[in-house]
Design an enzyme around this catalytic site. Structure first.
Site, PDB file in Angstrom:
ATOM      1  N   THR A 159       0.821  -1.214   0.000  1.00 40.65           N
ATOM      2  CA  THR A 159       0.000   0.000   0.000  1.00 40.65           C
ATOM      3  C   THR A 159       0.851   1.258   0.000  1.00 40.65           C
ATOM      4  O   THR A 159       0.467   2.286  -0.556  1.00 40.65           O
ATOM      5  CB  THR A 159      -0.924   0.001   1.234  1.00 40.65           C
ATOM      6  N   SER A 178       1.799  -7.534  -0.542  1.00 39.66           N
ATOM      7  CA  SER A 178       2.635  -8.403   0.293  1.00 39.66           C
ATOM      8  C   SER A 178       2.178  -9.867   0.353  1.00 39.66           C
ATOM      9  O   SER A 178       3.011 -10.734   0.630  1.00 39.66           O
ATOM     10  CB  SER A 178       2.797  -7.811   1.689  1.00 39.66           C
ATOM     11  N   THR A 200       1.564  -4.156   4.290  1.00 39.41           N
ATOM     12  CA  THR A 200       1.419  -4.432   5.725  1.00 39.41           C
ATOM     13  C   THR A 200       0.835  -5.814   6.025  1.00 39.41           C
ATOM     14  O   THR A 200       0.991  -6.317   7.130  1.00 39.41           O
ATOM     15  CB  THR A 200       0.516  -3.370   6.385  1.00 39.41           C
ATOM     16  N   ASP A 201       0.170  -6.422   5.006  1.00 33.77           N
ATOM     17  CA  ASP A 201      -0.568  -7.653   5.323  1.00 33.77           C
ATOM     18  C   ASP A 201       0.339  -8.791   5.797  1.00 33.77           C
ATOM     19  O   ASP A 201      -0.036  -9.556   6.687  1.00 33.77           O
ATOM     20  CB  ASP A 201      -1.391  -8.101   4.109  1.00 33.77           C
TER      21      ASP A 201
HETATM   22  C1  SIN Z   1      -0.290  -5.346   1.079  1.00 33.59           C
HETATM   23  O1  SIN Z   1      -0.039  -5.942   2.135  1.00 33.59           O
HETATM   24  O2  SIN Z   1       0.472  -5.382   0.112  1.00 33.59           O
HETATM   25  C2  SIN Z   1      -1.546  -4.569   0.931  1.00 33.59           C
HETATM   26  C3  SIN Z   1      -2.031  -3.965   2.186  1.00 33.59           C
HETATM   27  C4  SIN Z   1      -1.094  -2.959   2.798  1.00 33.59           C
HETATM   28  O3  SIN Z   1       0.024  -2.740   2.392  1.00 33.59           O
HETATM   29  O4  SIN Z   1      -1.549  -2.311   3.789  1.00 33.59           O
END
Ligand code: SIN
Length: 379
Positions: free
Chosen positions: A57, A104, A138-139
């Site tokens: 993200t 991710s 973040t995932d």
């Molecule tokens: C991801 O993990 O690539 C998408 C969600 C995020 O980065 O918050």
């Protein structure tokens, strides 16, 4: 007309103490170091940082500036991220390495091995580099953070950073998070602390951190262990001197090129044994159970686990689906076909650790030692 790199090299050859070369718009790179890292400026009075970009993200883009879901993660490159926060260049010289540009969930173990090798080679082994920053979705960020904490073996800070709002959103959190991440990476007080997650003004140990909320910006926490520090007006403040998490060991993966498959299975009412046998027949070399409570599974499933350990020689780690707490270790007996307790490691971190141990061809006693914190090996 001289190129800026030529000017820099001439100044250095003439013995100028602090040649300052500012970023040129026409050619974004003004300096290439001996490891081939391209810097967008080289001010020799500032520390050097390498940013490894993977996507997520923080590099996400949406057609709506209010959308915080349903956008495309991993759409923008590292130079675009840096353009949003030129203040980074007031405090550091930055080299950007685009490792991948994916959401991710698509980060693979081979990407992790690649990042760890690169940080060990071009940051740890280079005395001119202060630290490393990894931008990430973040995932699954906590899995990468745990992996790098275990496999980057030097005193320099490794900071993993992401964002909860895409770069196109009003009040996107990525630019400030990135600036804070670089601020921690160059801070001498951040050394000897392993890998850390820096987001939303908080500095959290990669060993303990987990994502606690699917949507909000204050999501990365270590509920029981707390934060290592905070940032105020972009200045890091550590609450304690450096410490090593209890039970943490260092793993040398210089000779590792691939991580064996480890599957996670969750315990729930009416759970079928088929999921376990299916994982084994599909090629899993290790299994992690996200057990209920302090690691419980049904009686039937417990028998199936004993069968898999005995008949297939596959190690099983018993963790918990609960957000915090321990699956305690009552002593490991290699003759007893029971799962190995995960201690305080959640299923995702347990999967990463078991993968590293299997890649190093550790035996079951060594694997148990790594999980109960009594590992005598380092490397
Ligand atoms: C991801 O993990 O690539 C998408 C969600 C995020 O980065 O918050």
């Amino acid at each position: 007309m001289f190129s800026s790199t030529a000017v820099l090299l001439t100044l250095m050859a003439l013995g100028y103490a602090s040649p300052i070369v500012y970023r040129q718009e026409a050619s974004p790179f003004v300096f290439t170091n001996s490891n081939g890292l391209n810097f967008t400026q080289m001010n020799t009075t500032l520390p050097n940082v390498t940013i490894f970009a993977t996507g997520g993200t923080i590099a996400g883009s949406s057609s709506s500036n209010t959308a915080t879901t349903g956008y495309t993660a991993g759409a923008l490159g590292i130079l675009t991220l840096l353009d949003a926060v030129p203040e980074v260049l007031n405090i550091s010289n930055v080299a950007g390495v685009q490792i991948s540009n994916v959401g991710s969930p698509d980060v693979t173990s081979s990407i992790l091995v690649q990042i760890a090798h690169q940080i060990n080679n071009v940051v740890c082994n280079d005395p001119t580099m202060a630290g490393a920053v990894v931008t990430h979705g973040t995932d699954t960020l906590e899995e990468t953070a745990f992996f790098l904490d275990a496999t980057v073996n030097c005193e320099k800070p490794v900071i993993i950073v992401g964002a909860m709002r895409p770069a196109t959103a009003i009040s996107a959190d990525g630019p400030f998070n990135l600036l804070e991440a670089v601020s921690v990476a160059i801070n001498p007080a951040a050394r000897n602390r392993g890998a850390m997650v820096v987001m939303n003004d908080r500095i959290v140990s990669a060993y303990y951190v987990t994502k606690t909320n699917a949507n909000t910006m204050d999501t990365f926490k270590a509920y029981e262990q707390g934060n290592l520090g905070t940032l105020i007006s972009n200045t890091p403040y550590f609450f304690y001197p450096p410490v090593t998490p209890t039970g943490k060991a260092a793993y040398d993966i210089r000779n590792v090129t691939a991580i064996p498959r480890v599957d996670i299975l969750m315990s729930y009412q009416d759970m079928s044994n088929d999921t376990l046998y299916s994982a084994v027949s599909s090629g899993a070399k290790g299994i992690v159970i996200a057990g209920s409570g302090a690691g419980s599974t049904s009686s039937n499933f417990s028998l199936a686990m004993q069968d898999v350990i005995t008949m297939h020689g596959i190690p099983i780690i018993d963790s918990t689906r609960v957000m915090s707490g321990e699956v305690s270790n009552s002593g490991f007996d290699p003759e007893d076909p029971s799962p190995i307790s995960s201690g305080f490691l959640n299923p995702y971190k347990s999967r990463v650790l078991l993968g590293i141990l299997l890649a190093q061809m550790r035996n079951v006693t060594e694997i148990a030692g790594a999980f109960n914190g009594s590992a005598t090996f380092v490397g």
